[in-house]
Design an enzyme around this catalytic site. Structure first.
Site, PDB file in Angstrom:
ATOM      1  N   GLN A  19       0.828  -1.215   0.000  1.00  0.00           N
ATOM      2  CA  GLN A  19       0.000   0.000   0.000  1.00  0.00           C
ATOM      3  C   GLN A  19       0.862   1.265   0.000  1.00  0.00           C
ATOM      4  OE1 GLN A  19      -2.034   0.959   3.621  1.00  0.00           O
ATOM      5  NE2 GLN A  19      -3.457   2.375   2.639  1.00  0.00           N
ATOM      6  N   ILE A  42       8.552  -9.239  -2.628  1.00  0.00           N
ATOM      7  CA  ILE A  42       8.558 -10.694  -2.815  1.00  0.00           C
ATOM      8  C   ILE A  42       7.717 -11.096  -4.032  1.00  0.00           C
ATOM      9  CG2 ILE A  42       6.576 -11.179  -1.321  1.00  0.00           C
ATOM     10  CD1 ILE A  42       8.300 -13.446  -0.100  1.00  0.00           C
ATOM     11  N   ASP A  57      13.013 -11.394  -0.915  1.00  0.00           N
ATOM     12  CA  ASP A  57      12.367 -11.860   0.311  1.00  0.00           C
ATOM     13  C   ASP A  57      13.258 -11.355   1.441  1.00  0.00           C
ATOM     14  OD1 ASP A  57      11.603 -13.255   2.539  1.00  0.00           O
ATOM     15  OD2 ASP A  57      11.468 -15.213   1.542  1.00  0.00           O
ATOM     16  N   TYR A 147       1.786  -8.008  16.221  1.00  0.00           N
ATOM     17  CA  TYR A 147       2.247  -6.898  15.365  1.00  0.00           C
ATOM     18  C   TYR A 147       2.769  -5.751  16.243  1.00  0.00           C
ATOM     19  CZ  TYR A 147       1.697  -2.903  12.117  1.00  0.00           C
ATOM     20  OH  TYR A 147       1.888  -1.779  11.352  1.00  0.00           O
TER      21      TYR A 147
HETATM   22  C1  AKB Z   1      -2.916  -1.934  10.944  1.00  0.00           C
HETATM   23  O1  AKB Z   1      -4.117  -1.656  11.005  1.00  0.00           O
HETATM   24  O2  AKB Z   1      -2.440  -3.008  11.335  1.00  0.00           O
HETATM   25  C2  AKB Z   1      -1.973  -0.886  10.400  1.00  0.00           C
HETATM   26  C3  AKB Z   1      -1.393  -0.050  11.495  1.00  0.00           C
HETATM   27  C4  AKB Z   1      -2.249   0.884  12.261  1.00  0.00           C
HETATM   28  O3  AKB Z   1      -0.219  -0.108  11.732  1.00  0.00           O
HETATM   29  N1  AKB Z   1      -2.649  -0.063   9.463  1.00  0.00           N
END
Ligand code: AKB
Length: 324
Positions: A19, A42, A57, A147
């Site tokens: 994106q 990748i 990668d 994350y």
């Molecule tokens: C997500 O929604 O995981 C990402 C972010 C806020 O880092 N767009």
């Protein structure tokens, strides 16, 4: 400590087909010259991609080393990452790409004197204990998503490499990014992009977050501006490095729908919250970005109204051309 911070001459981008990467590649080509930007990802490149493209990668350190050497790279924008929602489905993959991929780059950067790295952090670095309104620069970092965990570790690793080895790693805690070229994938803020495509194509949208879920967001032109301002800021102005809070717009789905309806009155929305609601509920609603403002001159250009008008205009034109 040897400070290697220098000018931006030869740039490599990882995750260049994603994106942000799709638009950043073109933006950097315009600013620094098409011959000075190497896009990597990748995936197979799209036909309309101009300039150098190499398959990479980020888990393949040898190939990364080879490309950085071959193209004499001094600056890397490291965008290859797994986002929050996909990360909750594949935590092992998120750790591998987001941490091991970044460690591969840091190791090669140190070896080959790569002077500057951009490594995005995210509002996902925050967690439920963090103050949600005007989230301060220095605050509790106890994310509950993998994350978010990788983003906090990434911030700390980048700072470590800067202080220990002089690799000038810079980064901002990105809000949800709204854009109209390449779609996002696997994030919790993705609804704020999907809604525009569905508004134009079907005049209706089913939202996976509740109507009052306010989140920080940023429009792509502002996001690209922030990258450039941060990367070009004189190093002596920076008191932080890898973890700048970045604010732009905050809204919830209800507010976004009201603004879309000023352009498309027949637009309707229904709500079917899923597992992403819990992720969104652990994130801030608005951000205090005063450090970014004072240290590298950050300010946004687009508010909610301007962003919605531009999104609908650009996507409306793409729809007319049969591209959506
Ligand atoms: C997500 O929604 O995981 C990402 C972010 C806020 O880092 N767009």
């Amino acid at each position: 400590m040897v400070l290697m911070s220098g000018d931006i001459n030869r740039i490599l981008i990882t995750g260049a087909l994603g994106q942000i990467g799709s638009e950043l590649t073109v933006d950097l080509q315009k600013t620094y010259g098409i011959d000075n930007v190497v896009a990597t990802d990748i995936k197979e490149p799209k036909d309309d991609l101009k300039g150098a493209y190499e398959k990479l990668d980020v888990l393949d350190q040898d190939r990364m080393r080879q490309l950085i050497k071959e193209y004499d790279i001094d600056t890397v924008y490291h965008l290859a990452a797994i986002l929050s929602a996909t990360g909750e489905k594949r935590p092992d993959l998120a750790w591998n790409i987001n941490i091991n991929g970044f460690c591969n780059l840091l190791t090669v950067a140190k070896e080959r004197n790569v002077s500057k790295i951009f490594h995005p952090s995210s509002i996902a670095a925050f967690g439920p204990e963090t103050p949600k309104i005007n989230t301060p620069q220095e605050t509790v970092l106890k994310p509950r998503t993998i994350y978010g965990v990788t983003k906090v570790v990434g911030e700390l690793l980048g700072n470590y490499y800067f202080e220990k080895w002089g690799v000038d790693v810079r980064g901002a805690r990105l809000p949800g990014v709204i854009s109209n070229v390449a779609p996002p994938g696997g994030g919790t803020t993705d609804y704020a992009v999907e809604i525009f495509y569905d508004a134009i194509k079907h005049q209706k949208y089913t939202c996976f977050l509740k109507p009052d879920t306010k989140l920080p967001m940023i429009y792509m032109p502002d996001c690209l501006k922030a990258f450039k301002q941060l990367m070009e800021a004189p190093i002596e102005n920076l008191k932080h490095h890898t973890d700048y809070n970045l604010g732009a717009i905050s809204f919830d789905p209800t507010e976004l729908v009201a603004e879309i309806k000023t352009h498309i009155p027949e637009f309707t929305i229904t709500y079917e919250p899923d597992f992403r609601q819990k992720i969104a509920d652990s994130w801030p609603k608005s951000i205090d970005d005063s450090a970014a403002r004072s240290e590298w001159g950050w300010s946004r250009d687009y508010d909610l109204k301007a962003m919605v008008a531009d999104m609908l205009k650009v996507l409306g034109e793409r729809y007319q051309r049969g591209e959506l």
